[in-house]
Structures are given as structure tokens and as C-alpha cells.
Design a protein around this motif. Structure first.
Motif, short mmCIF file in Angstrom:
data_model
loop_
_atom_site.label_atom_id
_atom_site.label_comp_id
_atom_site.label_asym_id
_atom_site.label_seq_id
_atom_site.Cartn_x
_atom_site.Cartn_y
_atom_site.Cartn_z
N ARG A 183 59.43 79.74 22.36
CA ARG A 183 58.45 78.69 22.64
C ARG A 183 58.73 77.50 21.72
O ARG A 183 58.60 77.59 20.50
N ILE A 184 59.12 76.38 22.31
CA ILE A 184 59.60 75.22 21.57
C ILE A 184 58.59 74.07 21.65
O ILE A 184 58.05 73.78 22.72
N HIS A 185 58.36 73.42 20.50
CA HIS A 185 57.55 72.20 20.43
C HIS A 185 58.45 71.05 20.01
O HIS A 185 59.19 71.16 19.03
N THR A 186 58.40 69.94 20.75
CA THR A 186 59.19 68.76 20.42
C THR A 186 58.27 67.56 20.26
O THR A 186 57.27 67.41 20.98
N TYR A 187 58.62 66.69 19.32
CA TYR A 187 57.79 65.51 19.02
C TYR A 187 58.67 64.41 18.47
O TYR A 187 59.58 64.66 17.66
N CYS A 188 58.42 63.17 18.90
CA CYS A 188 59.06 62.04 18.23
C CYS A 188 58.12 60.84 18.27
O CYS A 188 57.23 60.74 19.12
N SER A 189 58.32 59.96 17.29
CA SER A 189 57.48 58.76 17.18
C SER A 189 58.31 57.63 16.62
O SER A 189 59.39 57.83 16.04
N PHE A 190 57.78 56.42 16.81
CA PHE A 190 58.41 55.25 16.21
C PHE A 190 57.33 54.34 15.65
O PHE A 190 56.40 53.96 16.35
N GLN A 191 57.46 54.02 14.36
CA GLN A 191 56.56 53.08 13.71
C GLN A 191 57.26 51.73 13.66
O GLN A 191 58.12 51.48 12.82
N ARG A 192 56.87 50.88 14.59
CA ARG A 192 57.56 49.60 14.73
C ARG A 192 57.38 48.71 13.50
O ARG A 192 58.28 47.96 13.12
N ALA A 193 56.21 48.80 12.85
CA ALA A 193 55.92 47.92 11.72
C ALA A 193 56.85 48.16 10.53
O ALA A 193 57.17 47.23 9.79
N ILE B 117 62.88 61.73 9.17
CA ILE B 117 62.44 60.34 9.30
C ILE B 117 63.64 59.46 9.00
O ILE B 117 64.26 59.57 7.94
N VAL B 118 63.95 58.59 9.95
CA VAL B 118 65.14 57.74 9.84
C VAL B 118 64.70 56.27 9.87
O VAL B 118 63.92 55.88 10.74
N ASN B 119 65.19 55.49 8.94
CA ASN B 119 64.93 54.06 8.94
C ASN B 119 65.96 53.36 9.83
O ASN B 119 67.14 53.29 9.48
N ILE B 120 65.50 52.87 10.97
CA ILE B 120 66.38 52.18 11.91
C ILE B 120 65.66 50.95 12.44
O ILE B 120 64.44 50.86 12.40
N SER B 121 66.40 50.02 12.96
CA SER B 121 65.85 48.75 13.42
C SER B 121 65.05 48.93 14.71
O SER B 121 65.57 49.45 15.70
N ALA B 122 63.79 48.50 14.70
CA ALA B 122 62.97 48.55 15.90
C ALA B 122 63.56 47.68 17.01
O ALA B 122 63.56 48.06 18.18
N SER B 123 64.06 46.52 16.65
CA SER B 123 64.62 45.61 17.66
C SER B 123 65.87 46.18 18.31
O SER B 123 66.18 45.86 19.45
N GLU B 124 66.57 47.06 17.59
CA GLU B 124 67.80 47.64 18.11
C GLU B 124 67.57 48.92 18.89
O GLU B 124 68.23 49.16 19.91
N PHE B 125 66.61 49.77 18.47
CA PHE B 125 66.51 51.11 19.02
C PHE B 125 65.18 51.45 19.69
O PHE B 125 65.10 52.47 20.37
N TYR B 126 64.14 50.65 19.51
CA TYR B 126 62.83 51.04 20.02
C TYR B 126 62.45 50.29 21.30
O TYR B 126 62.49 49.06 21.35
N ASP B 127 62.09 51.05 22.31
CA ASP B 127 61.55 50.53 23.56
C ASP B 127 60.34 51.38 23.92
O ASP B 127 60.47 52.50 24.40
N GLY B 128 59.14 50.86 23.65
CA GLY B 128 57.93 51.64 23.87
C GLY B 128 57.35 51.54 25.26
O GLY B 128 56.22 51.98 25.48
N THR B 129 58.10 51.00 26.21
CA THR B 129 57.55 50.86 27.56
C THR B 129 57.55 52.15 28.34
O THR B 129 56.89 52.25 29.37
#
Length: 230
Positions: A109-119, A139-151
Motif C-alpha cells: 500500500r503506497i502513499h505518494t505526495y508532492c508539493s511546490f511552494q512558489r514563494a 525538499i529541493v530548491n528549484i526555480s518556480a519559473s523553470e519547473f512549476y506549472d500549477g494549472t
């Protein structure tokens, strides 16, 4: 993406998924989680096949995607299972990174979770095996403009790319998804069934064969079923 045959410069098959689509940034998805029973490589499965089961943010409307989940394959005739996470974009098609502290076995039984804090440009990925108690978070520090698409938020069974080519899909039977939820930046957790969704049938590259199909959605749950290798 509208998930097509080309993703971030890598060739892949169409993806089976349920996707929530909101075009306004004020309703962007910031967190996603889903549980499933780890699919089992079925008896008689061909060698050198691959499958990934994951949740993620983005990818549908752009090449920006953060994701985490499990994978299995029959590379070299073996039976291999593991957990992983990944962040990628059109200009940075990064490879997956394995979670070394999570043990994955068929039927777990597997639980998966991910999040992105744009700020503050933080991507969090977490996989827990609720059967054997192993888990790992990063927790990885990466550029929101490069990797995050919250749509979009995604619940996926995938035939991944291996060596730049679409892999044959591991014969996995049926994946039972539960606890499928998303968190919008202006709201609280919401069940998948309460939002706008789209299901996509996984097809071969020529479109002539169905590789995997989704069931209907019921609240937080749905199923995906294997049909063909490629």
C-alpha cells in the motif's frame, strides 16, 4: 502538455491520467496526493518492459513538471520495483532520482505526495510504503519559473521513455487508486471527483492499439487497467 508522443524532448506513449484544469493562477494547484496498491508484474510478462505510477503537478499545459511515485520493470529479465522523484522542464529534461530508503514490493500500500511552494522555490516529494513502514521525503530548491506549472495535477500510469524511446508497458494488471486529492493555493484539500477532470486512454504511438484504460471516477478513487505492451 496535452500529453502527446513528445514530452520534454523525450519520446513516450500517451499517458493514462485524471487531470484537474484551472487556467487562473489564483486557483493554481500547490499539492497533490494519491494512494495505490503497488501494481504487480503479471505472470508471463515480457522482458525489458517498464511502468511508472505517480502523482505530479504540471506537464499538461507546459513542459514544466514535478512528480513522484514508484516504478517497476523487467529489465534484463528481472523483476524490479523502486520509488523515485523527478523535476523537469523543456530546457532541463532531468532524469528520475531514486529514493534509496523506500522498499517497494508488489501488493504494498503506497502513499505518494508532492508539493511546490512558489514563494520560496521549494519542491517537496514524499513516498511512503504503508505496508512495510519505509518512507522517504526530499525538499529541493528549484526555480518556480523553470519547473512549476500549477494549472494541473496528475494521477498517472505511464509507459516511460528509456534511452530516448518509448518503453514497452509492463503487464501490470489493474492499479487501484484511492485517496486522490489536490490542494489549491487559495483553498483546502479537495477530492478528485469534486473537480473538473479529464481521463486519457494510453495508446500506441501509431494510435492503433490501446495500452491502458481508466475506469470511471468515484470520489477519490479510480482504476487503470493494462491492455497491451506497445
Amino acid at each position: 502538455m496535452k500529453f502527446s508522443n513528445k514530452r520534454f524532448g523525450r519520446i513516450i506513449a500517451f499517458i493514462l491520467c485524471f487531470t484537474m484544469m484551472f487556467g487562473l493562477s489564483v486557483t493554481a494547484f500547490a499539492q497533490v496526493q494519491g494512494d495505490f496498491v503497488q501494481p504487480t508484474i503479471q505472470s508471463g510478462c515480457a522482458n525489458n518492459t517498464y511502468e511508472s505510477t505517480w502523482v505530479g503537478l504540471g506537464g499538461y499545459n507546459s513542459g514544466k513538471l514535478v512528480q513522484t511515485g514508484t516504478a517497476m520493470n523487467t529489465s534484463g529479465g528481472g523483476r524490479n520495483y523502486y520509488a523515485w522523484y523527478e523535476y523537469l522542464s523543456p530546457s532541463h529534461p532531468n532524469p528520475e532520482i531514486r529514493f534509496s530508503k523506500v522498499t517497494i514490493r508488489p501488493g504494498d500500500r503506497i502513499h505518494t505526495y508532492c508539493s511546490f511552494q512558489r514563494a520560496n522555490n521549494k519542491f517537496n516529494a514524499y513516498v511512503a510504503n504503508n505496508t512495510n513502514g519505509t518512507s522517504q521525503s526530499v525538499i529541493v530548491n528549484i526555480s518556480a519559473s523553470e519547473f512549476y506549472d500549477g494549472t494541473t495535477a496528475d494521477f498517472i500510469n505511464e509507459a516511460p521513455s528509456v534511452g530516448g524511446n518509448t518503453a514497452s508497458l509492463t503487464k501490470y494488471g489493474t492499479t487501484n487508486w484511492t485517496n486522490c486529492q489536490v490542494f489549491r493555493t487559495t483553498s483546502t484539500w479537495a477530492n478528485l471527483g469534486s473537480l473538473t477532470t479529464e481521463s486519457i486512454i494510453m495508446k500506441s504511438k501509431d494510435g492503433n492499439r490501446t495500452l491502458a484504460t481508466p475506469s470511471g471516477l468515484s470520489g477519490q478513487t479510480f482504476k487503470s487497467t493494462w491492455n497491451n505492451y506497445s
